[in-house]
Design a protein around this motif. Structure first.
Motif, short mmCIF file in Angstrom:
data_model
loop_
_atom_site.label_atom_id
_atom_site.label_comp_id
_atom_site.label_asym_id
_atom_site.label_seq_id
_atom_site.Cartn_x
_atom_site.Cartn_y
_atom_site.Cartn_z
N SER A 148 -111.87 -38.41 -28.40
CA SER A 148 -112.41 -37.57 -27.33
C SER A 148 -113.67 -38.20 -26.72
N GLY A 151 -112.60 -41.18 -24.64
CA GLY A 151 -111.96 -40.71 -23.43
C GLY A 151 -112.95 -40.20 -22.40
N ARG A 152 -113.95 -39.48 -22.85
CA ARG A 152 -114.97 -38.98 -21.90
C ARG A 152 -115.68 -40.14 -21.22
N ARG A 155 -113.37 -41.80 -18.66
CA ARG A 155 -113.27 -40.96 -17.45
C ARG A 155 -114.53 -41.08 -16.61
N THR A 159 -114.36 -42.55 -12.86
CA THR A 159 -114.76 -41.64 -11.79
C THR A 159 -115.86 -42.25 -10.94
N GLU A 202 -105.29 -42.61 -25.43
CA GLU A 202 -106.13 -41.72 -24.64
C GLU A 202 -106.54 -42.37 -23.33
N ALA A 203 -106.89 -43.64 -23.37
CA ALA A 203 -107.27 -44.34 -22.14
C ALA A 203 -106.11 -44.36 -21.15
N ARG A 205 -103.69 -42.23 -20.87
CA ARG A 205 -103.52 -40.88 -20.33
C ARG A 205 -104.50 -40.63 -19.19
N ILE A 206 -105.72 -41.09 -19.35
CA ILE A 206 -106.75 -40.88 -18.32
C ILE A 206 -106.51 -41.79 -17.13
N GLN A 209 -104.23 -40.67 -14.39
CA GLN A 209 -104.69 -39.59 -13.52
C GLN A 209 -105.46 -40.10 -12.30
#
Length: 257
Positions: A148, A151-152, A155, A159, A202-203, A205-206, A209
């Motif tokens: 987690s 992943g944050r 992101r 972003t 996880e990377a 998955r992000i 997006q």
């Protein structure tokens, strides 16, 4: 393996199992601690690539390339950044697009995704780029950072980079195939690989997006000469192989045109 026993590699086929990668390491903690300390003590410490950390490939309509990340962005294992990831990526892109490339490297040996967010992202956002290559995650795996938290940070990086460079192509590298690192003894090797796959899942998955952001697939078997003398970082030859694989794969899949 335990001392004198046979170690069986954990299955990679189950996402729930990957999510438990840090818990899976607990039974091996005493051995992992000893092996980790020995590895840090005995592995040769290679320097960063020499300055300058910027350069160019001649050609029209030069695109601006940023390589952002950890020791691989710092060029550890190569004498210069031109021989490391930035220079090789620039040559691959220049050949594919028949354009010039102005490249810059930014990062630090040992950096985690959190380090990039806190210390290097503000610098990366001072300029705009046409292509950003993000190479991060190996140290997050080594530090057993949580899925987690990693992943944050990914992101946050994507972003901010997308906002600053709305028309740029962003590419994130897959994490190293640690199970192929002969330097690493078991069970350290397989526990590290298991956790790195947890983070990479996880990377991915992000990344999925974000429009215009892609992630390289797992690398093919490393070639002879891929590793530098520390048997951990790529050599100049390894960086060349890596850059060619990443760009060729993206073009073959139609992710770059």
């Amino acid at each position: 393996m335990s001392m004198g026993g046979v170690y069986r590699a954990p299955s990679m086929g189950s996402v729930p199992a990957l999510r438990l990668s840090r818990i899976a390491a607990i039974p091996f903690a005493p051995v992992l601690l000893v092996q980790g300390k020995r590895l840090r003590r005995e592995t040769p410490k290679l320097p960063d690539a020499a300055l300058p950390w910027s350069g160019s490939e001649a050609g029209p309509s030069a695109l601006r390339l940023l390589v952002l990340g950890d020791s691989t962005a710092a060029g550890v294992g190569a004498a210069t950044q031109d021989e490391a990831l930035p220079g090789n990526l620039a040559r691959e892109l220049s050949a594919r697009w028949s354009r010039g490339v102005e490249w810059t490297a930014l990062g630090e040996n040992g950096a985690t995704a959190r380090d990039l967010v806190e210390r290097f992202l503000p610098v990366a956002l001072e300029e705009t780029y046409d292509f950003v290559f993000l190479s991060i995650g190996a140290n997050d795996a080594l530090d057993l950072r949580s899925r987690s938290a990693f992943g944050r940070d990914i992101r946050t990086l994507l972003t901010a980079l997308r906002s600053r460079n709305p028309d740029a192509q962003l590419m994130m590298s897959s994490l190293p195939a640690f199970f192929r690192f002969v330097l690493l003894p078991n069970p350290l090797r397989w526990n590290l690989y298991l956790h790195s796959q947890n983070l990479e899942t996880e990377a991915r998955r992000i990344v999925a997006q974000f429009p215009g952001v892609i992630m390289s697939p797992a690398p093919p078997p490393y070639t002879d000469g891929f590793f530098a003398t520390d048997l951990f970082h790529p050599s100049a030859s390894g960086y060349k192989d890596w850059a060619r694989f990443a760009i060729d794969d993206a073009f073959e899949k139609g992710q770059l045109a």
